[in-house]
Scaffold this motif. Structure first.
Motif, PDB file in Angstrom:
ATOM      1  N   TYR A 189       0.832  -1.200   0.000  1.00  0.00           N
ATOM      2  CA  TYR A 189       0.000   0.000   0.000  1.00  0.00           C
ATOM      3  C   TYR A 189       0.868   1.252   0.000  1.00  0.00           C
ATOM      4  N   GLU A 190       0.347   2.309  -0.581  1.00  0.00           N
ATOM      5  CA  GLU A 190       1.080   3.577  -0.598  1.00  0.00           C
ATOM      6  C   GLU A 190       1.061   4.250   0.768  1.00  0.00           C
ATOM      7  N   TYR A 191      -0.043   4.076   1.500  1.00  0.00           N
ATOM      8  CA  TYR A 191      -0.190   4.735   2.789  1.00  0.00           C
ATOM      9  C   TYR A 191      -0.755   3.761   3.820  1.00  0.00           C
ATOM     10  N   SER A 192      -0.539   4.091   5.086  1.00  0.00           N
ATOM     11  CA  SER A 192      -1.143   3.324   6.170  1.00  0.00           C
ATOM     12  C   SER A 192      -1.511   4.274   7.296  1.00  0.00           C
ATOM     13  N   CYS A 193      -2.494   3.871   8.095  1.00  0.00           N
ATOM     14  CA  CYS A 193      -2.949   4.698   9.202  1.00  0.00           C
ATOM     15  C   CYS A 193      -3.221   3.804  10.406  1.00  0.00           C
ATOM     16  N   ASP A 194      -2.705   4.190  11.576  1.00  0.00           N
ATOM     17  CA  ASP A 194      -2.879   3.396  12.784  1.00  0.00           C
ATOM     18  C   ASP A 194      -4.116   3.837  13.564  1.00  0.00           C
ATOM     19  N   ASN A 195      -4.853   2.869  14.054  1.00  0.00           N
ATOM     20  CA  ASN A 195      -6.023   3.123  14.898  1.00  0.00           C
ATOM     21  C   ASN A 195      -5.786   2.436  16.237  1.00  0.00           C
ATOM     22  N   ASN A 196      -4.914   3.038  17.049  1.00  0.00           N
ATOM     23  CA  ASN A 196      -4.506   2.410  18.300  1.00  0.00           C
ATOM     24  C   ASN A 196      -4.878   3.215  19.544  1.00  0.00           C
ATOM     25  N   GLY A 197      -5.468   4.379  19.345  1.00  0.00           N
ATOM     26  CA  GLY A 197      -5.800   5.218  20.487  1.00  0.00           C
ATOM     27  C   GLY A 197      -7.293   5.360  20.686  1.00  0.00           C
ATOM     28  N   SER A 198      -7.686   6.524  21.199  1.00  0.00           N
ATOM     29  CA  SER A 198      -9.095   6.810  21.420  1.00  0.00           C
ATOM     30  C   SER A 198      -9.782   7.159  20.105  1.00  0.00           C
ATOM     31  N   LEU A 199     -11.110   7.268  20.149  1.00  0.00           N
ATOM     32  CA  LEU A 199     -11.860   7.631  18.954  1.00  0.00           C
ATOM     33  C   LEU A 199     -11.480   9.028  18.470  1.00  0.00           C
ATOM     34  N   ASP A 200     -11.292   9.954  19.402  1.00  0.00           N
ATOM     35  CA  ASP A 200     -10.894  11.312  19.029  1.00  0.00           C
ATOM     36  C   ASP A 200      -9.504  11.332  18.405  1.00  0.00           C
TER      37      ASP A 200
END
Length: 230
Positions: A190-201
């Motif tokens: 993939y060209e990009y990645s995004c981490d979802n490891n914290g709070s919703l905000d």
């Protein structure tokens, strides 16, 4: 005449630009000091089940005008006619993945559906299109088809890219979903990645920063201009 903001547009350094006429679909480029073609961004988004792909899309839609589709949609519509009731257990996920594979091999229904939706996207006023595709080869073929179409388009500038959503505890899990589509989502580059490891905000902020970065990279515009909104 009313003005509207065109977020996927260059701003320059003066900060004086405030919008474009409502009846004009183009954008103003302070570099060439004139109207230029409008821009469309297509994002193939992927990740294991439960990492927050739809949540990412929802957060981006708070700032940008978006379209969110999946190549599994036409397969689900067929499956519902013959007994599938929307379950997301392993058996159902394998059934849908196997059915999708059959249609890919027979007439490429999933990507044909996605490309049809992409053509509608070009005709509308949405700025960003998210396309959920699980299979690596399907991602490659869809991106190639969009790039070929974009290279022949003179009315607007179209960019396509890919994004993987990560989430600790899910990505690191060795759970086998029981089908190739789910089990091999990370095999694509993939060209990009995004981490979802914290709070919703925190994920909301990360989502907006990520899409701003992608817009800035793809259209060679300053990231500050992406963040500014009127």
């Amino acid at each position: 005449m009313g003005l509207r903001r065109s977020p996927i547009s260059p701003e320059g350094n003066s900060g004086k630009y405030r919008g474009v006429p409502e009846n004009w679909s183009g954008t103003f480029d302070p570099i060439c000091k004139g109207w230029c073609m409008k821009r469309k961004l297509v994002v193939v988004i992927n990740g294991k089940g439960g990492v927050g792909k739809d949540t990412f899309c929802d957060f981006v839609s708070e700032k940008y005008s978006t379209l969110n589709i999946s190549t599994i949609t036409p397969v689900k519509e067929i499956a519902r006619r013959y007994g599938w009731s929307g379950e997301k257990d392993k058996k159902s996920r394998k059934f849908l993945a196997d059915l999708k594979r059959i249609f890919i091999e027979y007439n490429d229904l999933p990507n044909s559906y996605a490309f049809q939706e992409y053509k509608k996207f070009l005709e509308g006023d949405k700025e960003i299109m998210f396309v959920h595709i699980r299979e690596c080869q399907q991602i490659r073929e869809f991106c190639q088809r969009v790039r070929k179409d974009a290279s022949n388009c003179r009315e607007m500038r179209i960019e396509v890219t890919s994004l993987l959503i990560h989430r600790s505890g899910i990505d690191s899990s060795h759970e086998d979903f029981g089908n190739d589509a789910d089990d091999h989502v990370e095999d694509y580059q993939y060209e990009y990645s995004c981490d979802n490891n914290g709070s919703l905000d925190e994920f909301r902020q990360a989502s907006i920063e990520q899409i701003d970065r992608m817009i800035a990279d793809k259209f060679q515009i300053g990231r500050a201009s992406c963040r500014e909104r009127v």
